[in-house]
Design an enzyme around this catalytic site. Sequence first.
Site, PDB file in Angstrom:
ATOM      1  CB  ILE A 148     -14.218 -29.371  -8.650  1.00 27.70           C
ATOM      2  CG1 ILE A 148     -14.910 -28.696  -7.488  1.00 27.70           C
ATOM      3  CG2 ILE A 148     -13.095 -28.319  -9.347  1.00 27.70           C
ATOM      4  CD1 ILE A 148     -14.310 -28.055  -6.499  1.00 27.70           C
ATOM      5  CG  HIS A 149     -14.912 -32.518 -14.007  1.00 32.50           C
ATOM      6  ND1 HIS A 149     -16.089 -31.879 -13.918  1.00 32.50           N
ATOM      7  CD2 HIS A 149     -14.561 -33.066 -15.794  1.00 32.50           C
ATOM      8  CE1 HIS A 149     -16.377 -31.914 -15.087  1.00 32.50           C
ATOM      9  NE2 HIS A 149     -16.121 -32.338 -15.767  1.00 32.50           N
ATOM     10  NE  ARG A 150     -15.660 -27.830 -18.185  1.00 33.34           N
ATOM     11  CZ  ARG A 150     -16.648 -28.498 -18.954  1.00 33.34           C
ATOM     12  NH1 ARG A 150     -17.819 -29.053 -18.384  1.00 33.34           N
ATOM     13  NH2 ARG A 150     -15.923 -27.837 -20.179  1.00 33.34           N
TER      14      ARG A 150
ATOM     15  CG  ASP B 206     -15.961 -27.976 -12.212  1.00 30.10           C
ATOM     16  OD1 ASP B 206     -16.521 -29.197 -12.114  1.00 30.10           O
ATOM     17  OD2 ASP B 206     -14.380 -28.077 -12.895  1.00 30.10           O
TER      18      ASP B 206
ATOM     19  NE  ARG C 156      -8.535 -34.356 -15.725  1.00 28.67           N
ATOM     20  CZ  ARG C 156      -9.980 -33.772 -16.548  1.00 28.67           C
ATOM     21  NH1 ARG C 156     -10.540 -33.310 -16.198  1.00 28.67           N
ATOM     22  NH2 ARG C 156      -9.885 -34.363 -18.040  1.00 28.67           N
TER      23      ARG C 156
END
Length: 365
Positions: A205-207, A281, A240
């Site tokens: 998950i990074h967006r 994602d 992030r």
Amino acid sequence: MTGRAPVAVVMGTRPEAIKLAGLVTGLGDDALVVHTGQHYDAQLWENVQADLPGMHVDEHIHCGGRSRGEQIGMATSEMTRFLSSRDIRAVVVQGDTNSTLAGALAANALGLPLVHVEAGLRSGDRRMPEEINRILVDTLADLCCAPVERNANQLIQERVTPDRIVITGNTLWDAMAMIRPTPQGTAQALDSLNVPPGDYVLATIHRAGTVSDTERLVGLLDGLDALAEQAEVVFPVHPRTSAAIAEAGLSGRWQRIHMVQPLPPSQFMALEAGATLLVSDSGGVQEEACFLRRPLLVLRDSTERPELLDGWCRLLGDQDPAVAIDRAWADARQWGADLAIRQLPYPGESASSVIAAEINRRWPA
């Protein structure tokens, strides 16, 4: 570098480097690689270069760690300065990042031919910064390299003239030929992370749109944590995402998830190749899952790769994350068996060679 006018290849993130590696190799000494610094730490950048044969950087621009507007503005300014000092015959950008848009704006400002690799992708979701970046770059590009016919048709609908469009296939094919995931590589990757052999889930998950929404992020991680009661869940944590978890005071909440540092591309792809289920994602992971024929639950409401919705992946949409993840896990073994015998939606050939040849034909050195 030869005495010929070079082609500037602009990249800023790990996925761009992976997808442009074959083109950099194909252009050989004519490739002048500019790195914007959008990804700049060891896990997201330095390890990438070590994994990609022939990858090099000729000019670094340090725009990382800033807001979207600051990144685009600074990278555009610095690239304009650098490119104006060289005899450049074309500028190549890839995908939909801030670096992609900055490279396109710099090329346009200098009147240089612009090549957009992975053109014509659309999610239809203008809330995504990446969607805006794609549309703007395709508007500016002199050569739009569309992976499949659907992307070319999208560009034509947007009044991009056919002479600016070429269907090339997907450059990820070339990167995967370089990295070549193997069962041995999967076993070594699992061992290095102290993950027992057997069925496992690989999740990312990074967006920004996901990570910045704390309630959504917590719901996704709670869903993965619930699945971790019955399956090993390996979760490389993007910087992030790590920062968002810490800022929300939630560090240590998800003890059952096997959280690890970001992995080099070769190790990550080896884990993808052996996973029973992928949950992510990421746009790039959608294509990697397809080429590796692994089931994927996409943690988004939309995708810019609708050709993969024909059974290759599923969208989370507005479903409860825990329910959707559990259902995907229950279906994963049969789903994977079905994918193993399907025809890929992308051509199994070198897109990078097609793009390099088209650049050299249109703008000879």
